[in-house]
Design a protein around this motif. Structure first.
Motif, PDB file in Angstrom:
ATOM      1  N   MET A  27      -8.865  -9.264  41.885  1.00 11.20           N
ATOM      2  CA  MET A  27      -7.933  -9.659  42.950  1.00 11.20           C
ATOM      3  C   MET A  27      -6.588 -10.055  42.364  1.00 11.20           C
ATOM      4  O   MET A  27      -6.529 -10.693  41.317  1.00 11.20           O
ATOM      5  N   ALA A  28      -5.548  -9.681  43.072  1.00  8.93           N
ATOM      6  CA  ALA A  28      -4.203 -10.166  42.803  1.00  8.93           C
ATOM      7  C   ALA A  28      -3.831 -11.038  43.994  1.00  8.93           C
ATOM      8  O   ALA A  28      -3.963 -10.615  45.141  1.00  8.93           O
ATOM      9  N   VAL A  29      -3.399 -12.266  43.732  1.00 10.05           N
ATOM     10  CA  VAL A  29      -3.098 -13.214  44.807  1.00 10.05           C
ATOM     11  C   VAL A  29      -1.612 -13.548  44.765  1.00 10.05           C
ATOM     12  O   VAL A  29      -1.106 -14.033  43.755  1.00 10.05           O
ATOM     13  N   LEU A  30      -0.936 -13.269  45.871  1.00 13.61           N
ATOM     14  CA  LEU A  30       0.497 -13.538  45.986  1.00 13.61           C
ATOM     15  C   LEU A  30       0.694 -14.626  47.027  1.00 13.61           C
ATOM     16  O   LEU A  30       0.284 -14.473  48.181  1.00 13.61           O
ATOM     17  N   GLY A  31       1.291 -15.715  46.610  1.00 11.04           N
ATOM     18  CA  GLY A  31       1.495 -16.836  47.525  1.00 11.04           C
ATOM     19  C   GLY A  31       2.887 -17.402  47.394  1.00 11.04           C
ATOM     20  O   GLY A  31       3.733 -16.858  46.667  1.00 11.04           O
ATOM     21  N   PRO A  32       3.134 -18.507  48.085  1.00  8.51           N
ATOM     22  CA  PRO A  32       4.442 -19.157  47.986  1.00  8.51           C
ATOM     23  C   PRO A  32       4.744 -19.546  46.538  1.00  8.51           C
ATOM     24  O   PRO A  32       3.827 -19.699  45.728  1.00  8.51           O
ATOM     25  N   LEU A  33       5.999 -19.699  46.230  1.00  9.90           N
ATOM     26  CA  LEU A  33       6.410 -20.078  44.879  1.00  9.90           C
ATOM     27  C   LEU A  33       5.754 -21.402  44.501  1.00  9.90           C
ATOM     28  O   LEU A  33       5.830 -22.383  45.250  1.00  9.90           O
ATOM     29  N   SER A  34       5.072 -21.421  43.364  1.00 10.77           N
ATOM     30  CA  SER A  34       4.420 -22.647  42.908  1.00 10.77           C
ATOM     31  C   SER A  34       5.470 -23.697  42.558  1.00 10.77           C
ATOM     32  O   SER A  34       6.629 -23.370  42.276  1.00 10.77           O
ATOM     33  N   GLN A  35       5.060 -24.945  42.579  1.00 11.79           N
ATOM     34  CA  GLN A  35       6.010 -26.026  42.320  1.00 11.79           C
ATOM     35  C   GLN A  35       6.528 -26.022  40.895  1.00 11.79           C
ATOM     36  O   GLN A  35       7.637 -26.457  40.628  1.00 11.79           O
ATOM     37  N   LYS A  36       5.698 -25.532  39.961  1.00 12.07           N
ATOM     38  CA  LYS A  36       6.169 -25.434  38.575  1.00 12.07           C
ATOM     39  C   LYS A  36       5.677 -24.122  37.973  1.00 12.07           C
ATOM     40  O   LYS A  36       4.684 -23.551  38.428  1.00 12.07           O
ATOM     41  N   ALA A  37       6.371 -23.661  36.977  1.00 11.75           N
ATOM     42  CA  ALA A  37       6.002 -22.407  36.315  1.00 11.75           C
ATOM     43  C   ALA A  37       4.709 -22.605  35.536  1.00 11.75           C
ATOM     44  O   ALA A  37       4.524 -23.626  34.873  1.00 11.75           O
ATOM     45  N   GLU A  38       3.820 -21.645  35.631  1.00 13.35           N
ATOM     46  CA  GLU A  38       2.541 -21.675  34.925  1.00 13.35           C
ATOM     47  C   GLU A  38       2.511 -20.508  33.940  1.00 13.35           C
ATOM     48  O   GLU A  38       3.014 -19.427  34.238  1.00 13.35           O
ATOM     49  N   PRO A  39       1.887 -20.692  32.777  1.00 14.63           N
ATOM     50  CA  PRO A  39       1.903 -19.627  31.771  1.00 14.63           C
ATOM     51  C   PRO A  39       1.126 -18.367  32.152  1.00 14.63           C
ATOM     52  O   PRO A  39       1.400 -17.305  31.636  1.00 14.63           O
ATOM     53  N   HIS A  40       0.159 -18.472  33.067  1.00 14.29           N
ATOM     54  CA  HIS A  40      -0.655 -17.305  33.418  1.00 14.29           C
ATOM     55  C   HIS A  40      -0.372 -16.803  34.826  1.00 14.29           C
ATOM     56  O   HIS A  40      -1.233 -16.214  35.470  1.00 14.29           O
ATOM     57  N   SER A  41       0.828 -17.052  35.300  1.00 16.73           N
ATOM     58  CA  SER A  41       1.229 -16.554  36.614  1.00 16.73           C
ATOM     59  C   SER A  41       2.611 -15.932  36.485  1.00 16.73           C
ATOM     60  O   SER A  41       3.286 -16.089  35.471  1.00 16.73           O
ATOM     61  N   TYR A  42       3.007 -15.211  37.523  1.00 13.28           N
ATOM     62  CA  TYR A  42       4.275 -14.491  37.501  1.00 13.28           C
ATOM     63  C   TYR A  42       5.053 -14.838  38.754  1.00 13.28           C
ATOM     64  O   TYR A  42       4.525 -14.737  39.865  1.00 13.28           O
TER      65      TYR A  42
END
Length: 68
Positions: A27-42
């Motif tokens: 699965m690829a999950v696209l959601g609202p912009l996270s509050q902080k940048a995470e190393p394993h997300s784009y």
């Protein structure tokens, strides 16, 4: 530029969504912009979020805000 940049190479647009992968469930999950940048997300801009596709056999889950 205000906010975080899009993760796509050479894109100078501001990110509006965060993409994460669940490899176990394909699965690829696209959601609202996270509050902080995470190393394993784009983080993706509007254009790249709209064009998102996944490999054959994968699901794309898009979280959208209701009432917006």
């Amino acid at each position: 530029m205000d906010g975080r940049p899009c993760s796509k190479v050479a894109c100078v647009s501001t990110a509006i969504a965060t993409l994460t992968y669940d490899y176990r469930d394909s699965m690829a999950v696209l959601g609202p912009l996270s509050q902080k940048a995470e190393p394993h997300s784009y983080d993706l801009c509007e254009k790249h979020a709209a064009r998102l596709s996944a490999p054959q056999g994968w699901q794309v889950i898009r979280h959208v805000a209701l009432g917006a």
